[in-house]
Each structure stands twice: as structure tokens, then as C-alpha cells.
Write a protein that holds these residues in place. Structure first.
Motif, short mmCIF file in Angstrom:
data_model
loop_
_atom_site.label_atom_id
_atom_site.label_comp_id
_atom_site.label_asym_id
_atom_site.label_seq_id
_atom_site.Cartn_x
_atom_site.Cartn_y
_atom_site.Cartn_z
N THR A 1 0.86 -1.18 0.00
CA THR A 1 0.00 0.00 0.00
C THR A 1 0.89 1.23 0.00
OG1 THR A 1 -1.69 -1.22 1.23
CG2 THR A 1 -1.88 1.19 1.17
N ALA A 2 0.78 2.02 -1.08
CA ALA A 2 1.59 3.22 -1.24
C ALA A 2 1.04 4.36 -0.38
CB ALA A 2 1.61 3.64 -2.71
N ALA A 3 1.84 5.39 -0.23
CA ALA A 3 1.44 6.56 0.55
C ALA A 3 0.15 7.18 -0.01
CB ALA A 3 2.56 7.60 0.55
N SER A 4 -0.07 7.03 -1.31
CA SER A 4 -1.26 7.58 -1.96
C SER A 4 -2.52 6.80 -1.63
CB SER A 4 -1.07 7.58 -3.48
OG SER A 4 -0.99 6.23 -3.93
N GLY A 5 -2.34 5.61 -1.04
CA GLY A 5 -3.49 4.75 -0.75
C GLY A 5 -3.69 3.65 -1.77
N GLN A 6 -3.02 3.76 -2.92
CA GLN A 6 -3.12 2.71 -3.93
C GLN A 6 -2.46 1.44 -3.39
OE1 GLN A 6 -1.14 4.83 -7.24
NE2 GLN A 6 -2.92 4.15 -8.43
N SER B 1 10.43 6.72 3.06
CA SER B 1 11.35 7.36 2.12
C SER B 1 11.15 8.86 2.17
CB SER B 1 11.10 6.88 0.69
OG SER B 1 11.25 5.49 0.60
N THR B 2 12.26 9.58 2.06
CA THR B 2 12.18 11.04 2.03
C THR B 2 12.85 11.52 0.75
OG1 THR B 2 12.23 11.13 4.43
CG2 THR B 2 12.72 13.17 3.26
N VAL B 3 12.09 12.26 -0.05
CA VAL B 3 12.59 12.81 -1.30
C VAL B 3 12.25 14.30 -1.31
CG1 VAL B 3 12.47 12.72 -3.82
CG2 VAL B 3 12.14 10.63 -2.48
N GLY B 4 13.26 15.13 -1.45
CA GLY B 4 13.02 16.58 -1.52
C GLY B 4 12.27 17.11 -0.31
N GLY B 5 12.53 16.55 0.84
CA GLY B 5 11.87 17.00 2.06
C GLY B 5 10.48 16.44 2.28
N VAL B 6 9.99 15.62 1.34
CA VAL B 6 8.66 15.01 1.46
C VAL B 6 8.84 13.55 1.89
CG1 VAL B 6 6.54 14.39 0.25
CG2 VAL B 6 7.71 16.54 -0.30
N THR B 7 8.20 13.18 2.99
CA THR B 7 8.28 11.81 3.50
C THR B 7 7.07 11.02 3.04
OG1 THR B 7 9.52 12.55 5.43
CG2 THR B 7 8.42 10.42 5.60
N LYS B 8 7.35 9.82 2.55
CA LYS B 8 6.29 8.91 2.11
C LYS B 8 6.45 7.58 2.82
CE LYS B 8 5.74 11.04 -2.37
NZ LYS B 8 5.63 10.86 -3.79
N VAL B 9 5.32 7.02 3.26
CA VAL B 9 5.34 5.75 3.96
C VAL B 9 4.61 4.70 3.13
CG1 VAL B 9 4.64 4.53 6.06
CG2 VAL B 9 5.41 6.91 6.20
N THR B 10 5.25 3.56 2.95
CA THR B 10 4.68 2.43 2.22
C THR B 10 4.55 1.27 3.20
OG1 THR B 10 5.74 3.13 0.16
CG2 THR B 10 5.01 0.83 0.29
N GLN B 11 3.41 0.60 3.17
CA GLN B 11 3.16 -0.55 4.04
C GLN B 11 3.13 -1.82 3.19
OE1 GLN B 11 2.73 -0.44 7.43
NE2 GLN B 11 3.02 1.77 7.41
N ILE B 12 3.74 -2.88 3.71
CA ILE B 12 3.69 -4.18 3.06
C ILE B 12 3.20 -5.18 4.10
CG2 ILE B 12 4.95 -6.01 1.85
CD1 ILE B 12 7.11 -3.84 1.25
N LYS B 13 2.17 -5.92 3.75
CA LYS B 13 1.67 -6.99 4.61
C LYS B 13 1.73 -8.27 3.80
CE LYS B 13 -1.10 -4.16 7.59
NZ LYS B 13 -2.22 -4.10 8.49
N SER B 14 2.42 -9.26 4.36
CA SER B 14 2.61 -10.53 3.65
C SER B 14 2.19 -11.68 4.54
CB SER B 14 4.07 -10.71 3.26
OG SER B 14 4.47 -9.69 2.38
N ARG B 15 1.64 -12.71 3.87
CA ARG B 15 1.23 -13.89 4.63
C ARG B 15 1.38 -15.12 3.76
NH1 ARG B 15 -4.42 -15.40 3.74
NH2 ARG B 15 -5.19 -14.13 2.02
N ARG B 16 1.65 -16.23 4.43
CA ARG B 16 1.75 -17.51 3.75
C ARG B 16 0.33 -18.02 3.54
NH1 ARG B 16 1.82 -22.96 4.48
NH2 ARG B 16 3.38 -24.09 3.28
N THR B 17 0.01 -18.39 2.29
CA THR B 17 -1.36 -18.81 1.98
C THR B 17 -1.48 -20.30 1.68
OG1 THR B 17 -1.10 -18.22 -0.35
CG2 THR B 17 -2.00 -16.51 1.12
N GLY B 18 -0.37 -21.02 1.61
CA GLY B 18 -0.42 -22.44 1.33
C GLY B 18 0.86 -22.94 0.71
N ASP B 19 0.80 -24.14 0.21
CA ASP B 19 1.96 -24.76 -0.42
C ASP B 19 2.11 -24.30 -1.86
OD1 ASP B 19 2.40 -26.17 1.93
OD2 ASP B 19 1.28 -27.93 1.23
#
Length: 145
Positions: free
Chosen positions: A39-44, A121-139
Motif C-alpha cells: 500500500t503506497a502513501a497515496s493509498g493505492q 522514504s524522504t525525497v526533496g523534504g517530502v516523507t512517504k510511507v509504504t506498508q507491506i503486509k505478507s502472509r503464507r497462503t499455502g503450499d
């Protein structure tokens, strides 16, 4: 385009997280299908699944120095440099620089079947936060495991 950039580095890092999965013979990521939602900082958001194979797990069970080396190797393919790396218990923290952008990452592993990563991440003084959620779903399918 931004979501693509936001998912490429996390995808590389998700793969290398497998190289950073044990310090005390503790399994942080088991073999199998892993589903990751970025999930990007933009919400996408975007979701991707991949097979974490036995050879990936073998790398995962090496010492912290080997995990760092695997991580450096993987991110260098994206033109990035690893500046800081710390693996203890169930937490991995690292800082990398890609171009002029510094990114700090913290990953918390949950019993071999899931993990959560926060990338700042900080670029040009702008901070962006990205979230990653991962899970094992099977074999993995087709005997890949």
C-alpha cells in the motif's frame, strides 16, 4: 507509474527478506506461497503472490552476515546501496539509498506465516510511507516446494 516504483523495490526486498530470516534457528518465513499487499502513501495498493522455495529457505537459515550479503546483492541489482542492516529476534531494520533517496525499512516477523514491513522514504523534504503486509497462503503448486 508511482505505484510501480513503489512495488518494485518492496518486491525485491520481500524476496531478500527470505535471506534475513533467522538468527537463532528460528523460522521467520516458511516455504510456500506468500501473498504480499503493498500500500503506497497515496493509498493505492497492489497484491502479488510468489512461491518461497526450499532453496530460498536454505538461504534464510544462514547467519546474519550471510543475510546482509544476500540483501546487498539483491538491492544492488536495482542500483541501490545498503547503508545499515540489523537483524535481531523477529525484527529486521535496514536503510538503503537508491539514487538520491534514502529509505528506512522495518520488518516484524510473526511466527513463520506472516510479516509486516513499513518503508519510509524522504525525497526533496517530502516523507512517504509504504506498508507491506505478507502472509503464507499455502503450499507451492506443482511440486515447487
Amino acid at each position: 507509474m508511482m505505484l510501480l516504483k513503489t512495488t518494485v523495490i518492496p518486491t525485491v526486498l520481500c524476496i531478500t527478506l527470505g535471506a534475513a530470516t533467522t538468527l537463532h534457528a528460528q523460522e521467520r518465513m516458511r516455504t510456500g506461497i506468500w501473498e504480499s499487499t503493498v500500500t503506497a502513501a497515496s493509498g493505492q495498493s497492489a497484491t502479488h503472490s510468489s512461491c518461497f522455495k526450499p532453496e530460498d529457505a536454505a538461504k534464510s537459515n544462514g547467519p546474519a552476515a550471510a543475510a546482509r550479503a544476500e540483501t546487498e546483492k539483491a538491492i544492488s541489482k536495482s542500483g541501490c546501496t545498503l547503508k545499515d542492516f540489523n537483524l535481531d529476534s523477529n525484527t529486521l531494520t535496514l536503510t538503503m539509498v537508491c539514487g538520491g533517496t534514502a529509505t528506512h525499512q522495518e520488518t516484524k516477523f510473526h511466527g513463520g506465516d506472516s510479516f509486516e514491513t513499513t518503508m519510509t522514504s524522504t525525497v526533496g523534504g517530502v516523507t512517504k510511507v509504504t506498508q507491506i503486509k505478507s502472509r503464507r497462503t499455502g503450499d507451492c503448486k506443482g511440486g515447487a516446494e
